[in-house]
Design an enzyme around this catalytic site. Structure first.
Site, PDB file in Angstrom:
ATOM      1  N   ASP A 141      14.743 -20.888   7.968  1.00  0.00           N
ATOM      2  CA  ASP A 141      13.952 -22.115   7.912  1.00  0.00           C
ATOM      3  C   ASP A 141      14.369 -22.964   6.705  1.00  0.00           C
ATOM      4  O   ASP A 141      15.010 -22.475   5.768  1.00  0.00           O
ATOM      5  CB  ASP A 141      12.466 -21.772   7.852  1.00  0.00           C
ATOM      6  CG  ASP A 141      11.600 -22.852   8.466  1.00  0.00           C
ATOM      7  OD1 ASP A 141      11.935 -23.331   9.564  1.00  0.00           O
ATOM      8  OD2 ASP A 141      10.581 -23.208   7.847  1.00  0.00           O
ATOM      9  N   ASP A 194      17.828 -18.763  12.965  1.00  0.00           N
ATOM     10  CA  ASP A 194      18.200 -19.580  11.809  1.00  0.00           C
ATOM     11  C   ASP A 194      17.298 -19.232  10.640  1.00  0.00           C
ATOM     12  O   ASP A 194      16.263 -18.588  10.805  1.00  0.00           O
ATOM     13  CB  ASP A 194      18.032 -21.070  12.135  1.00  0.00           C
ATOM     14  CG  ASP A 194      16.592 -21.401  12.498  1.00  0.00           C
ATOM     15  OD1 ASP A 194      15.834 -21.846  11.610  1.00  0.00           O
ATOM     16  OD2 ASP A 194      16.190 -21.216  13.666  1.00  0.00           O
TER      17      ASP A 194
END
Length: 269
Positions: free
Chosen positions: A210, A208
């Site tokens: 952040d 992902d």
């Protein structure tokens, strides 16, 4: 049955098994039991010990993982080279989910974790300017490149306490410092491996962006595990290939880390 190993693999979130035909071994340590039983088997001609960092049922949060027991147990079984696959968040827009990062630097932002084996019996200062094994990193980079991974061949991993994720302000601060990825388990794991004169290499899979990255919207634990699950077979294959690519003879600086230092106890293994 294989009961000793020279290579250890510490599996991170979502990485709970590696070896199909393996013996389960319980190892007692002065620091309590490790995260789980250790499975020992072979990948090609190499003997390998696998330990799930969080336990097979993911019962240990990052700040509660028995790091000292884990590394001590692996060394007790003969392990001298450690591979540490983990899930991380990206601090850079260009490094999206699916990117493999092989960091060369580490920033420790944890709080309250025991960082050393040498807290009794005398002070022992180990060098940690370069936290990761150069031979391990070279094997990981070459293997990942040959396998066609989207790859960052260096970078700085900042380790936060967890178990919460970063605020947007914290994430932007990490980015402004030039750091690359963020995780919760790389420290004190790398430090403890160095204190036991073990080679340690991190394989960081970006799951992902952040929270502070422009394209990021924050992340949940479920999303991290779901993304890692879709890539677990590819990660297992990579780890197996890196295992076979690791040099059988350690000519890196890691084995001589403790040379000339007076240790308060005998190292295991």
């Amino acid at each position: 049955m294989v009961t000793k190993a020279d290579i250890g693999v510490i599996g991170g979130s979502g990485f709970y098994s590696l070896l199909d035909d393996a013996a389960e071994i319980e190892v007692a340590t002065p620091y309590g039991p490790p995260s789980d039983v250790i499975t020992v088997g072979r990948i090609g001609s190499r003997s390998v010990a696998f330990l799930p960092r969080h336990g097979r049922d993911h019962r240990f949060a990052p700040h509660l993982i028995p790091y000292r027991a884990n590394l001590w147990a692996l060394r007790s079984l003969g392990v001298r080279q450690v591979l540490a696959p983990s899930a991380v968040g990206s601090l850079r827009p260009e490094l999206g989910p699916g990117t493999l990062v092989v960091p060369d630097q580490l920033v420790d932002r944890t709080m309250g974790r025991t960082q050393t084996y040498y807290d009794n019996g005398g002070v022992v200062h180990v060098t940690f300017a370069d936290p990761y094994c150069p031979s391990g990193r070279a094997a990981a980079i070459g293997t990942a490149r040959s396998a066609g991974w989207e790859l960052a061949e260096d970078g700085t991993l900042v380790v936060i306490e967890g178990p919460r994720f970063s605020t947007r302000a914290e994430s932007r601060w990490f980015t402004s410092n030039g750091w690359t990825i963020v995780g919760m388990t790389g420290s004190p794991e790398a430090i403890l491996a160095r204190e036991l004169a073990m080679c340690y290499t991190t394989l960081s899979l970006v799951t992902d962006h952040d929270a502070g990255v422009e394209v990021g919207e924050g992340v949940t634990h479920e999303e991290v595990l779901a993304f890692f699950a879709t890539n677990i077979n590819r990660m297992r294959s990579l780890v197996a290939d890196v295992v076979t690519a690791l040099p059988e003879e350690r000519t890196c600086p890691c084995p001589t880390t403790l040379k000339g230092l007076s240790l308060p106890f005998e190292l295991p293994g």
